[in-house]
Write an enzyme that holds these catalytic residues in place. Structure first.
Site, mmCIF file in Angstrom:
data_model
loop_
_atom_site.group_PDB
_atom_site.id
_atom_site.type_symbol
_atom_site.label_atom_id
_atom_site.label_comp_id
_atom_site.label_asym_id
_atom_site.label_seq_id
_atom_site.Cartn_x
_atom_site.Cartn_y
_atom_site.Cartn_z
ATOM 1 N N HIS A 82 13.362 -49.493 -52.330
ATOM 2 C CA HIS A 82 12.857 -48.144 -52.162
ATOM 3 C C HIS A 82 11.351 -48.131 -52.383
ATOM 4 O O HIS A 82 10.790 -49.014 -53.027
ATOM 5 C CB HIS A 82 13.556 -47.199 -53.136
ATOM 6 C CG HIS A 82 14.979 -46.932 -52.776
ATOM 7 N ND1 HIS A 82 15.750 -46.008 -53.439
ATOM 8 C CD2 HIS A 82 15.775 -47.460 -51.807
ATOM 9 C CE1 HIS A 82 16.951 -45.973 -52.891
ATOM 10 N NE2 HIS A 82 16.991 -46.854 -51.909
ATOM 11 N N GLU A 84 9.516 -46.255 -54.255
ATOM 12 C CA GLU A 84 9.161 -46.180 -55.672
ATOM 13 C C GLU A 84 9.259 -47.557 -56.327
ATOM 14 O O GLU A 84 8.401 -47.948 -57.122
ATOM 15 C CB GLU A 84 10.095 -45.214 -56.414
ATOM 16 C CG GLU A 84 10.135 -43.816 -55.827
ATOM 17 C CD GLU A 84 11.239 -43.612 -54.794
ATOM 18 O OE1 GLU A 84 11.774 -42.500 -54.737
ATOM 19 O OE2 GLU A 84 11.560 -44.558 -54.045
ATOM 20 N N CYS A 110 15.915 -41.670 -56.279
ATOM 21 C CA CYS A 110 17.341 -41.870 -56.538
ATOM 22 C C CYS A 110 17.535 -42.285 -58.004
ATOM 23 O O CYS A 110 16.569 -42.490 -58.735
ATOM 24 C CB CYS A 110 17.896 -42.948 -55.604
ATOM 25 S SG CYS A 110 17.384 -44.631 -56.052
ATOM 26 N N CYS A 113 15.888 -45.768 -58.909
ATOM 27 C CA CYS A 113 14.439 -45.632 -59.049
ATOM 28 C C CYS A 113 14.083 -44.825 -60.291
ATOM 29 O O CYS A 113 13.116 -45.136 -60.985
ATOM 30 C CB CYS A 113 13.845 -44.981 -57.802
ATOM 31 S SG CYS A 113 13.920 -46.046 -56.346
#
Length: 159
Positions: A82, A84, A110, A113
Site C-alpha cells: 500500500h 502508506e 486500512c 497500514c
C-alpha cells in the site's frame, strides 16, 4: 483583467502532491498516493504497487481480481504494497525519522497500514476518500491519532 490567484492551503498542497504520487501506482483496482510531512517539509512518498524489481499487476494481472476478493478484505492476497507502507518503508530505508509527522493520503488507511502508522509515530492523518475498514478508524481513535477528512476542512483554513 488578470485572473485572481488563490494560493492553496498546506493541506491542499500536500494532498495535491499525494494525488500526483498516486499516478505512479501499478495497481489495477485503485491508485493511492501518500506523502509523509513534518514541519511543512516532505519526508517521504509512496504509491501502491509491487515491490521494487518485481512484475507489476498492470503487466501480469491482479490476483485479487482473479480470486474475486472484495475491497478491504484479505490484504495478504496481493502482490502490492500500500502507498502508506511504501512511504513508511522509504523513510526507514533512507534513515528519515517520521516520528511526530503527518500522513497525507488519498484514501483512509486500512488496518494493516494503521498498525504500521501507529508504531511509526505518525500523529496525524489527512485523507481524501474513505475505505471499507472500520477497525482501522477504531484503532486510530484508540491511539489518539488525529484523523481529518480533507473535505471537512473549511476552504482556505490551514489545520
Amino acid at each position: 483583467m488578470p485572473t485572481e490567484y488563490h494560493r492553496p492551503t498546506w493541506e491542499i498542497y500536500f494532498m495535491d502532491i499525494a494525488e500526483l504520487v498516486a499516478k505512479r501506482s501499478t495497481c489495477r483496482r485503485r491508485a493511492v498516493g501518500a506523502v509523509i510531512v513534518k514541519n511543512k517539509r516532505m519526508l517521504s512518498t509512496g504509491y501502491n504497487g509491487a515491490p521494487s524489481g518485481l512484475d507489476h499487476c498492470l503487466d501480469i494481472g491482479c490476483l485479487r481480481e482473479k480470486l474475486q476478493v472484495p475491497s478491504g478484505e484479505r490484504h495478504e492476497l496481493c502482490r502490492g504494497l500500500h502507498a502508506e507502507q511504501n512511504a513508511i518503508i522509504q523513510a526507514a530505508y533512507h534513515g528519515v525519522s517520521i516520528n511526530g509527522a503527518t500522513l497525507f493520503c488519498t484514501n483512509l488507511p486500512c488496518l494493516i497500514c494503521t498498525k504500521m502508522i501507529i508504531n511509526s509515530g505518525i500523529k496525524k492523518i489527512v485523507y481524501k476518500s474513505g475505505y471499507a475498514d472500520p477497525m482501522s478508524e477504531q484503532m486510530l481513535k484508540e491511539a489518539k491519532i488525529d484523523l481529518i477528512k480533507l473535505d471537512d476542512v473549511p476552504s482556505g483554513k490551514n489545520l
